[in-house]
Design an enzyme around this catalytic site. Sequence first.
Site, mmCIF file in Angstrom:
data_model
loop_
_atom_site.group_PDB
_atom_site.id
_atom_site.type_symbol
_atom_site.label_atom_id
_atom_site.label_comp_id
_atom_site.label_asym_id
_atom_site.label_seq_id
_atom_site.Cartn_x
_atom_site.Cartn_y
_atom_site.Cartn_z
ATOM 1 N N GLU A 158 -0.592 -6.695 -6.311
ATOM 2 C CA GLU A 158 0.643 -5.924 -6.495
ATOM 3 C C GLU A 158 1.670 -6.209 -5.412
ATOM 4 O OE1 GLU A 158 0.198 -1.824 -7.499
ATOM 5 O OE2 GLU A 158 -1.422 -2.194 -8.925
ATOM 6 N N GLU A 201 -7.628 -3.761 -12.645
ATOM 7 C CA GLU A 201 -7.920 -2.338 -12.461
ATOM 8 C C GLU A 201 -7.534 -1.746 -13.796
ATOM 9 O OE1 GLU A 201 -5.378 -0.629 -9.426
ATOM 10 O OE2 GLU A 201 -6.246 -1.848 -7.845
#
Length: 308
Positions: free
Chosen positions: A159, A260
């Site tokens: 990210e 995730e």
Amino acid sequence: MLLIKSLLALAATALAADFPTVEVVGNKFFYTNNGSQFYMRGIAYQQDTSSLETTSDSTVHFVDPLADAESCKRDIPYFQEVNTNVLRVYALDADANHDECMQALQDAGIYVIADLSAPNISIITDSPSWTIDLYNRYTQVIDVMAQYDNTLGFFAGNEVITNSSNTDCAPFVKAAVRDMKKYISDSGYRNIPVGYSANDDGKTRVASADYFCCGDLDERADFYGINMYEWCGKSSFSTSGYKDRTEEFSNLTIPAFFSEYGCNVVQPREFGDIEALYSDDMTDVWSGDLGRFRKLEDSNCLSFSKDR
Ligand SMILES: *[C@@H]1O[C@H](CO)[C@@H](O)[C@H](O)[C@H]1NC(C)=O
Ligand SMILES: *[C@@H]1O[C@H](CO)[C@@H](O)[C@H](O)[C@H]1NC(C)=O
Ligand SMILES: *[C@@H]1O[C@H](CO)[C@@H](O)[C@H](O)[C@H]1NC(C)=O
Ligand SMILES: *[C@@H]1O[C@H](CO)[C@@H](O)[C@H](O)[C@H]1NC(C)=O
């Protein structure tokens, strides 16, 4: 003829004795021993590092989940109970010994995919760089993990790009991918894939996937993970957003998977997302997941879906 047959039998025995490594070919993962596809059924296995404070001397005291053989072995039966074949770990201590835990995981048929960064050393979204310190950190983790046959891959960033205002940090992550691939190859290690784990931002997720997968083999990412929090409560393949995401990623030339997933707002999680991810609607495009559960403060907080 008989001799050839016995030689083949011997070779087969020798191969069977080795733990099968996994590699990327095209947009899928495969076992190298027999060419079967490897589909991830993963768990994110680390105490949440995002809230850890960096002290004034810039050290951060995270817990390396693979360094403590005792807790690692304690948790393996739980992983097996839900048919896990891979763990994602977010921050490793490159000075710690991981042999005992990695061997125990291997004995349980479990692979590991490791982030190369740590809470106090990563490519920073709003002030990106790719420095010698980062290079050294990343290669130290590779040196630690490359020796294990059950190391599945590495994330060169998690990210880092968060939305369209900071896509200028992407080239730094891609430089890290390129340099780590070269390092792995120059070090004579097995061809362990290196990729990126993205957030699920509507404006950047597809462009970012295209950016990471383009270019020559020695500079492009080997896989693209997306941290997916769209399915909440009772939902379905089409209403959750999974259908749209699956269409968007259908032409990606490297493996894509959920690095995730779950839901950040609705509790408890009902795990219908898992059924969708493993249905024919999605298995052509995705290579599985790494986030069915998250290890919170300690393993007592693991919650399980027994369906899988
Ligand atoms: C290929 O090898 C893997 C790992 O040993 C095993 O799980 C899988 O079932 C094998 N596939 C076939 C078709 O035998
Ligand atoms: C990050 O923290 C670790 C301790 O967890 C320390 O050993 C290391 O030197 C720190 N790295 C940097 C770049 O400050
Ligand atoms: C973009 O991401 C940055 C860093 O994560 C954040 O500070 C900023 O508010 C975000 N901008 C928008 C428009 O969402
Ligand atoms: C994927 O490729 C097909 C065939 O080239 C094309 O028709 C389709 O529009 C592409 N889909 C996306 C999402 O790019």
